[in-house]
Design an enzyme around this catalytic site. Structure first.
Site, PDB file in Angstrom:
ATOM      1  N   ASP A  18      40.620 -37.820  -4.549  1.00  0.00           N
ATOM      2  CA  ASP A  18      40.597 -38.687  -3.379  1.00  0.00           C
ATOM      3  C   ASP A  18      41.856 -39.547  -3.348  1.00  0.00           C
ATOM      4  O   ASP A  18      42.110 -40.289  -4.302  1.00  0.00           O
ATOM      5  CB  ASP A  18      39.324 -39.556  -3.535  1.00  0.00           C
ATOM      6  CG  ASP A  18      38.902 -40.229  -2.272  1.00  0.00           C
ATOM      7  OD1 ASP A  18      39.509 -39.984  -1.229  1.00  0.00           O
ATOM      8  OD2 ASP A  18      37.941 -41.023  -2.350  1.00  0.00           O
ATOM      9  N   ASP A  48      36.033 -41.555   6.331  1.00  0.00           N
ATOM     10  CA  ASP A  48      34.670 -41.421   5.813  1.00  0.00           C
ATOM     11  C   ASP A  48      33.594 -41.332   6.888  1.00  0.00           C
ATOM     12  O   ASP A  48      33.549 -42.128   7.825  1.00  0.00           O
ATOM     13  CB  ASP A  48      34.331 -42.633   4.938  1.00  0.00           C
ATOM     14  CG  ASP A  48      35.091 -42.616   3.636  1.00  0.00           C
ATOM     15  OD1 ASP A  48      36.027 -41.812   3.507  1.00  0.00           O
ATOM     16  OD2 ASP A  48      34.746 -43.415   2.756  1.00  0.00           O
TER      17      ASP A  48
HETATM   18  C1  GLA Z   1      36.729 -42.722  -0.261  1.00  0.00           C
HETATM   19  C2  GLA Z   1      36.115 -41.364   0.023  1.00  0.00           C
HETATM   20  C3  GLA Z   1      34.610 -41.456  -0.055  1.00  0.00           C
HETATM   21  C4  GLA Z   1      34.197 -41.961  -1.435  1.00  0.00           C
HETATM   22  C5  GLA Z   1      34.882 -43.292  -1.722  1.00  0.00           C
HETATM   23  C6  GLA Z   1      34.670 -43.732  -3.149  1.00  0.00           C
HETATM   24  O1  GLA Z   1      36.425 -43.652   0.724  1.00  0.00           O
HETATM   25  O2  GLA Z   1      36.503 -40.896   1.286  1.00  0.00           O
HETATM   26  O3  GLA Z   1      34.027 -40.204   0.203  1.00  0.00           O
HETATM   27  O4  GLA Z   1      34.565 -41.001  -2.395  1.00  0.00           O
HETATM   28  O5  GLA Z   1      36.286 -43.194  -1.522  1.00  0.00           O
HETATM   29  O6  GLA Z   1      35.314 -44.941  -3.402  1.00  0.00           O
END
Ligand code: GLA
Length: 437
Positions: free
Chosen positions: A179, A241
């Site tokens: 990520d 997200d």
């Molecule tokens: C990002 C990702 C999420 C999750 C968070 C964890 O926002 O897009 O899916 O993994 O980090 O902190």
């Protein structure tokens, strides 16, 4: 679903924080710009994810509030609910599993308070139940929770890629979520960082699904929707997200509702195929929201739209609901075998919009010569949506067998297809030409 409420509260905080930054920096809400070039060389990790990965991830319902117990309960529930046997195989531990500082030699360690036996023990528990194990890291120096201050330390993989890949392989990891978690998104920097870990995973020789997110914390149009990452990763997030909301309405640099993610991802499915899947993020099916906020939770109709359209798009199906609280409606939706079969269809043909339907009708060809037609109502009131077998690209035939994939109702038509669709709902029809008449 108290865990869900906690996570949703966190999501609102994230949306608010991102909105503030967006307003301050004047990031536009422009639609992503598609580029045609494919990044990377061939299939990222050979032999994995020949159909879209299915599983469960801790983040949507538990956020940072995770432990070995949460993961073990989820693994047990996947088995007892029938979800494992319906196809959900990967149990993925998201952010916040690690000790905030690396150990001797720079090796990553599990948080000893919440994973006292270490991650290999968790992987063993998961494997013993016929499931696969996934874990989370970042290519920069901090994970997203560390960058945002929700979790201490700086344990990103930058500069430790080969060591971390070996550690994961040694623990029995089958899936890595990697990520981005940084504000800038220079393509060369992203490419070299994501490629470094891909190469490190390849070097382990273990078949590890490589799931990347190039969008997190980026103050620009999400790179996951702009570029075709199919040669770099097994699956790549197309948007910011997902939240338990129909639409957030604050532009592409913020968290997204399922309608927004659907509209961004639907034009990208020609990038899907064995070993490389565009990822519209996890399922919010059965995830609690906070009524009266930007993330109120999905209605039953919206849950059908998310699950049905994710399947139509051949998306990874990664559930995020609190599995110990799984209710029968959520279970029935998540395990619907005919909808899962659409998702997993071996042809992986792209979903395309049926012309002249204003984006309300999408269709996809299946490996058996049938087609799936999805009628989606984006309005707040029920509406009639009509098309035809010919418009949906089916070969000419005297009649067609039509099966409603939610109700199982079968019918016959000599061409017209349509339904009255409830607000934010999706009718999913599988249509087979019947040439026997
Ligand atoms: C990002 C990702 C999420 C999750 C968070 C964890 O926002 O897009 O899916 O993994 O980090 O902190």
């Amino acid at each position: 679903m108290s865990g869900g409420r906690t996570a949703s509260g966190a999501l609102i905080a994230v949306v608010t924080a991102v909105l503030t930054v967006v307003l301050l920096l004047g990031v536009t809400a422009a639609a992503p710009i598609r580029t045609s070039g494919r990044l990377g060389d061939g299939v990222a990790i050979a032999g994995v994810a020949l159909t879209p990965p299915m599983g469960w991830n801790t983040w949507n319902s538990y956020g940072c509030d995770i432990s070995a117990r949460v993961v073990q309960q989820a693994a047990d529930a996947l088995v007892s609910s029938g979800m494992r046997d319906a196809g959900y195989r990967y149990v993925i531990v998201d952010d916040c599993w690690f000790e905030p500082a690396r150990g001797p030699g720079g090796v990553l360690r599990a948080d000893p308070a919440r994973f006292p036996q270490g991650m290999r023990a968790v992987a063993d528990y998961v494997h013993a139940r016929g499931l696969k194990f996934g874990i989370y890291e970042s290519p920069n120096d901090r994970t997203c929770a560390q960058l945002g201050g929700a979790y201490p330390g700086r344990t990103g993989s930058a500069g430790h890629e080969a060591l971390d890949a070996r550690t994961f392989a040694d623990w029995g990891v089958d899936y890595l979520k990697y990520d981005w978690c940084a504000p800038e998104s220079d393509l060369d920097r992203q490419l070299s960082a994501f490629t470094r870990m891909r190469d490190a995973l390849r070097d382990t020789g273990r078949p590890i699904v490589y799931s990347i997110n190039a969008n997190s914390d980026v103050l620009a149009v999400p790179p996951g929707a702009i570029y075709d990452w199919s040669g770099i990763a097994t699956m790549w997030r197309t948007t910011n997200d997902v939240t338990p909301a129909w639409a957030i309405g604050l532009g592409v640099a913020t968290s997204q509702g399922i309608r927004e993610i659907l509209d961004t991802t639907a034009p990208l499915t020609d990038r899907a195929g064995p070993g490389h899947w565009p990822d519209p993020d996890m399922l919010e099916v059965g995830v609690a929201g906070v009524p009266g906020t930007l993330t109120p939770g999905l209605t039953a109709a919206e849950q059908r739209t998310q699950f049905g359209m994710w399947a139509l798009l051949a998306a990874p199906l990664i559930a995020g609901n609190a599995l110990p609280y799984l209710d029968s409606a959520t279970r029935a939706l998540l395990t619907n075998p005919e909808v899962i079969a659409v998702d997993q269809d071996s042809l992986a043909a792209p979903a395309t919009a049926v012309p002249d339907t204003g984006g309300k009708v999408l269709r996809r060809t299946m490996s058996d010569g049938s087609a799936v037609v999805a009628l989606t109502n984006r309005d707040r009131a029920a509406t009639r949506i009509d098309t035809s077998a010919a418009a949906a690209g089916l070969p000419a035939a005297p009649r067609y067998e039509v099966r409603d994939l939610w109700t199982g109702a079968a019918s016959v038509t000599d061409g017209p297809l349509g339904a009255t669709v409830a607000a934010h709902d999706t009718v999913l029809l599988r249509i087979r030409p019947d040439t026997s008449a």
